[in-house]
Design an enzyme around this catalytic site. Structure first.
Site, PDB file in Angstrom:
ATOM      1  N   SER A 170      -6.161  20.872  67.156  1.00  0.00           N
ATOM      2  CA  SER A 170      -7.164  21.657  67.803  1.00  0.00           C
ATOM      3  C   SER A 170      -8.470  22.003  67.345  1.00  0.00           C
ATOM      4  CB  SER A 170      -6.562  22.616  68.857  1.00  0.00           C
ATOM      5  OG  SER A 170      -6.032  23.677  67.832  1.00  0.00           O
ATOM      6  N   GLY A 184      -3.271  27.432  68.924  1.00  0.00           N
ATOM      7  CA  GLY A 184      -3.634  26.280  69.701  1.00  0.00           C
ATOM      8  C   GLY A 184      -2.776  24.919  69.009  1.00  0.00           C
ATOM      9  N   LEU A 185      -2.945  23.928  69.720  1.00  0.00           N
ATOM     10  CA  LEU A 185      -2.295  22.701  69.625  1.00  0.00           C
ATOM     11  C   LEU A 185      -2.484  22.265  68.258  1.00  0.00           C
ATOM     12  CD1 LEU A 185      -2.915  20.886  73.094  1.00  0.00           C
ATOM     13  CD2 LEU A 185      -0.743  21.863  72.467  1.00  0.00           C
ATOM     14  N   SER A 186      -1.559  21.267  67.700  1.00  0.00           N
ATOM     15  CA  SER A 186      -1.920  20.650  66.672  1.00  0.00           C
ATOM     16  C   SER A 186      -3.232  19.683  67.015  1.00  0.00           C
ATOM     17  CB  SER A 186      -0.708  19.570  66.137  1.00  0.00           C
ATOM     18  OG  SER A 186      -0.870  18.871  65.166  1.00  0.00           O
ATOM     19  N   LYS A 244      -8.038  24.363  64.732  1.00  0.00           N
ATOM     20  CA  LYS A 244      -7.722  25.975  63.832  1.00  0.00           C
ATOM     21  C   LYS A 244      -8.070  25.843  62.597  1.00  0.00           C
ATOM     22  CE  LYS A 244      -3.168  25.607  65.013  1.00  0.00           C
ATOM     23  NZ  LYS A 244      -3.254  24.358  65.604  1.00  0.00           N
ATOM     24  N   SER A 245      -7.492  25.150  61.782  1.00  0.00           N
ATOM     25  CA  SER A 245      -7.648  25.436  60.361  1.00  0.00           C
ATOM     26  C   SER A 245      -9.029  25.034  59.831  1.00  0.00           C
ATOM     27  CB  SER A 245      -6.551  24.322  59.651  1.00  0.00           C
ATOM     28  OG  SER A 245      -5.383  24.845  59.800  1.00  0.00           O
ATOM     29  N   SER A 285       1.867  28.394  66.885  1.00  0.00           N
ATOM     30  CA  SER A 285       2.757  29.488  67.227  1.00  0.00           C
ATOM     31  C   SER A 285       2.621  29.400  68.975  1.00  0.00           C
ATOM     32  CB  SER A 285       1.858  30.935  67.202  1.00  0.00           C
ATOM     33  OG  SER A 285       0.409  30.825  67.061  1.00  0.00           O
TER      34      SER A 285
END
Length: 200
Positions: free
Chosen positions: A35, A31-33, A37-38, A105
């Protein structure tokens, strides 16, 4: 490319899984920066560990500052970054750990290559699309990266000056502007149970 190497057979994945009473898998967050994810991957890792399941999160902090510190952000380097992460996550999955990779990615071909690595090794690969509108990502922007990209201080920034190719058929699609972190963790956990990747 090395030609003077020979594969040395050891324990099979099935033998390790039986001895550890756990299956391995890779959960690939994309996903986008900004978003989330982490954030979700960290919460999920903690949840899985609390269930007694060995898991480990791979992200920019422990990959870009170590294994991949020689890579920049050109398309070629991004490709190589994801190629290495695909290989490392496959090793974790083969060891019967649950690898959680949290990387933008941006290119489908790179994610598909990581998937193929796992499929060829008969290891589960779960693509998790953490989806938010770029406008929301810019509003969050905890590191100020979008602001710098808009000002031209960061070249090749995904979502602004470089492309992001959304997954076409992710196993899990999280609309992260509409649900909480806890709900996202629950959504992923339920999927893992349904697919019998985890049995708790």
């Amino acid at each position: 490319m090395a030609t003077n190497i020979t594969w040395h057979a050891g324990l099979t994945h099935e033998e390790r899984a039986t001895l550890r009473n756990q299956k391995g898998a890779t959960l690939w967050f994309t996903g986008l920066s900004a978003s989330g994810k982490s954030t979700i991957a960290t919460a999920l890792e903690q949840h899985l560990l609390s269930l007694g399941l060995h898991s480990y999160r791979l992200d920019g902090d422990n990959i870009r500052f170590g294994l991949n510190k020689d890579l920049g952000f050109s398309e070629k380097d991004r490709n190589e970054n994801i190629r290495r992460i695909g290989e490392v996550s496959k090793l974790f999955a083969d060891s019967t750990s649950i690898a959680l990779t949290s990387f933008i990615s941006p290119y489908r071909a790179d994610r598909d290559s990581a998937r193929k690595l796992h499929e060829e090794a008969n290891l589960p690969f779960v693509e998790i699309f953490v989806d938010i509108p770029v406008e929301v990502a810019e509003q969050r922007d905890p590191k100020g990266l979008y602001k710098k990209a808009r000002a031209g201080e960061i070249k090749e920034f995904t979502g602004i000056s470089a492309p992001y190719e959304e997954p076409l058929k992710p196993e899990i699609h999280i609309h992260n502007d509409k649900i909480s972190v806890e709900e996202a963790v629950q959504q992923i956990t339920e999927y893992l149970k349904e697919q019998k990747i985890i049995n708790i």
